[in-house]
Design a protein around this motif. Structure first.
Motif, PDB file in Angstrom:
ATOM      1  N   GLN A   3       0.841  -1.190   0.000  1.00 45.83           N
ATOM      2  CA  GLN A   3       0.000   0.000   0.000  1.00 45.83           C
ATOM      3  C   GLN A   3       0.878   1.242   0.000  1.00 45.83           C
ATOM      4  O   GLN A   3       1.869   1.316   0.739  1.00 45.83           O
ATOM      5  CB  GLN A   3      -0.925   0.008   1.215  1.00 45.83           C
ATOM      6  N   VAL A   5       0.382   5.567  -0.021  1.00 43.05           N
ATOM      7  CA  VAL A   5      -0.573   6.650   0.134  1.00 43.05           C
ATOM      8  C   VAL A   5       0.174   7.978   0.111  1.00 43.05           C
ATOM      9  O   VAL A   5       0.994   8.243   0.996  1.00 43.05           O
ATOM     10  CB  VAL A   5      -1.369   6.521   1.441  1.00 43.05           C
ATOM     11  N   CYS A  22       4.774  10.116   1.204  1.00 45.39           N
ATOM     12  CA  CYS A  22       4.183   8.830   0.812  1.00 45.39           C
ATOM     13  C   CYS A  22       4.477   7.819   1.902  1.00 45.39           C
ATOM     14  O   CYS A  22       5.637   7.562   2.220  1.00 45.39           O
ATOM     15  CB  CYS A  22       4.750   8.377  -0.516  1.00 45.39           C
ATOM     16  N   ARG A  90       0.018  15.310 -11.924  1.00 47.84           N
ATOM     17  CA  ARG A  90      -0.354  14.439 -10.821  1.00 47.84           C
ATOM     18  C   ARG A  90       0.892  13.630 -10.460  1.00 47.84           C
ATOM     19  O   ARG A  90       1.503  13.013 -11.345  1.00 47.84           O
ATOM     20  CB  ARG A  90      -1.518  13.523 -11.173  1.00 47.84           C
ATOM     21  N   TYR A  92       2.825  10.631  -8.433  1.00 50.78           N
ATOM     22  CA  TYR A  92       2.577   9.291  -7.926  1.00 50.78           C
ATOM     23  C   TYR A  92       3.805   8.756  -7.191  1.00 50.78           C
ATOM     24  O   TYR A  92       4.932   8.902  -7.651  1.00 50.78           O
ATOM     25  CB  TYR A  92       2.263   8.341  -9.073  1.00 50.78           C
ATOM     26  N   TRP A 111       1.881   1.177  -7.041  1.00 47.91           N
ATOM     27  CA  TRP A 111       1.598   2.604  -7.212  1.00 47.91           C
ATOM     28  C   TRP A 111       0.566   3.090  -6.207  1.00 47.91           C
ATOM     29  O   TRP A 111      -0.338   2.357  -5.817  1.00 47.91           O
ATOM     30  CB  TRP A 111       1.046   2.857  -8.625  1.00 47.91           C
ATOM     31  N   GLY A 112       0.732   4.361  -5.814  1.00 46.57           N
ATOM     32  CA  GLY A 112      -0.312   5.023  -5.058  1.00 46.57           C
ATOM     33  C   GLY A 112      -1.346   5.633  -5.985  1.00 46.57           C
ATOM     34  O   GLY A 112      -1.259   5.491  -7.215  1.00 46.57           O
ATOM     35  N   GLN A 113      -2.298   6.338  -5.399  1.00 46.25           N
ATOM     36  CA  GLN A 113      -3.374   6.950  -6.186  1.00 46.25           C
ATOM     37  C   GLN A 113      -2.983   8.306  -6.753  1.00 46.25           C
ATOM     38  O   GLN A 113      -3.650   8.824  -7.648  1.00 46.25           O
ATOM     39  CB  GLN A 113      -4.620   7.103  -5.306  1.00 46.25           C
ATOM     40  N   THR A 115      -1.265  12.472  -6.144  1.00 43.76           N
ATOM     41  CA  THR A 115      -1.675  13.734  -5.550  1.00 43.76           C
ATOM     42  C   THR A 115      -1.366  14.850  -6.553  1.00 43.76           C
ATOM     43  O   THR A 115      -0.305  14.844  -7.182  1.00 43.76           O
ATOM     44  CB  THR A 115      -0.975  13.963  -4.200  1.00 43.76           C
TER      45      THR A 115
END
Length: 121
Positions: A3, A5, A22, A90, A92, A111-113, A115
Motif C-alpha cells: 500500500q 498513500v 508517501c 499528478r 505518484y 503505485w499510489g493513487q 496527488t
C-alpha cells in the motif's frame, strides 16, 4: 499487500515550494516519485535506494527536487523547490522490491493513487 498513500499536493505560485509524502508498506528495495499530465506518459522524477541511501533524479528536476526517506516511519518525501508551471502534474509514489531503481514507469509494479500539484500564477 503493498500500500502506498501520497499526501501534500496543492496549488502554488511559481518559485514556491511543496513537500510530498508517501507512506508505504515496508519491504521495498526502491521508492520513487513519478508524475503524469493527462494524455502523456508517466515520467520518472526521482528514485531512492533503501540501501544504500542514494538517489537519482530526472534532469528536469535536478537541483530543485530532493527525495528522502525515513525507514523508521516508512515514509518517503519529495521536497520540491523553485516550482515551475511545467511541474504541474499528478504525482505518484511507487515502489519496487528489486533493484535497480530506474526512472522507467514500466519497471515499477506498485503505485499510489497520486496527488495533484498545480503551479500557476
Amino acid at each position: 499487500q503493498v500500500q502506498l498513500v501520497e499526501s501534500g499536493g496543492g496549488s502554488v505560485q511559481p518559485g514556491e515550494s511543496l513537500t510530498l509524502s508517501c507512506t508505504f508498506t515496508p519491504g521495498n528495495a526502491c521508492m520513487g516519485w513519478f508524475r503524469q499530465i493527462p494524455g502523456e506518459e508517466r515520467e520518472g522524477v526521482a528514485a531512492i535506494y533503501r540501501v544504500p541511501d542514494t538517489a537519482r533524479y530526472a534532469d528536469s528536476v535536478k537541483g530543485r527536487f530532493t527525495i528522502s526517506q525515513d525507514n523508521s516511519k516508512n515514509i518517503v518525501y519529495l521536497e520540491m523547490n523553485n516550482l515551475k508551471p511545467e511541474d504541474t502534474a499528478r504525482y505518484y509514489c511507487a515502489s519496487k522490491q528489486k533493484v535497480p531503481c530506474v526512472l522507467v514507469a514500466s519497471n515499477w509494479p506498485y503505485w499510489g493513487q497520486g496527488t495533484q500539484v498545480t503551479v500557476s500564477s
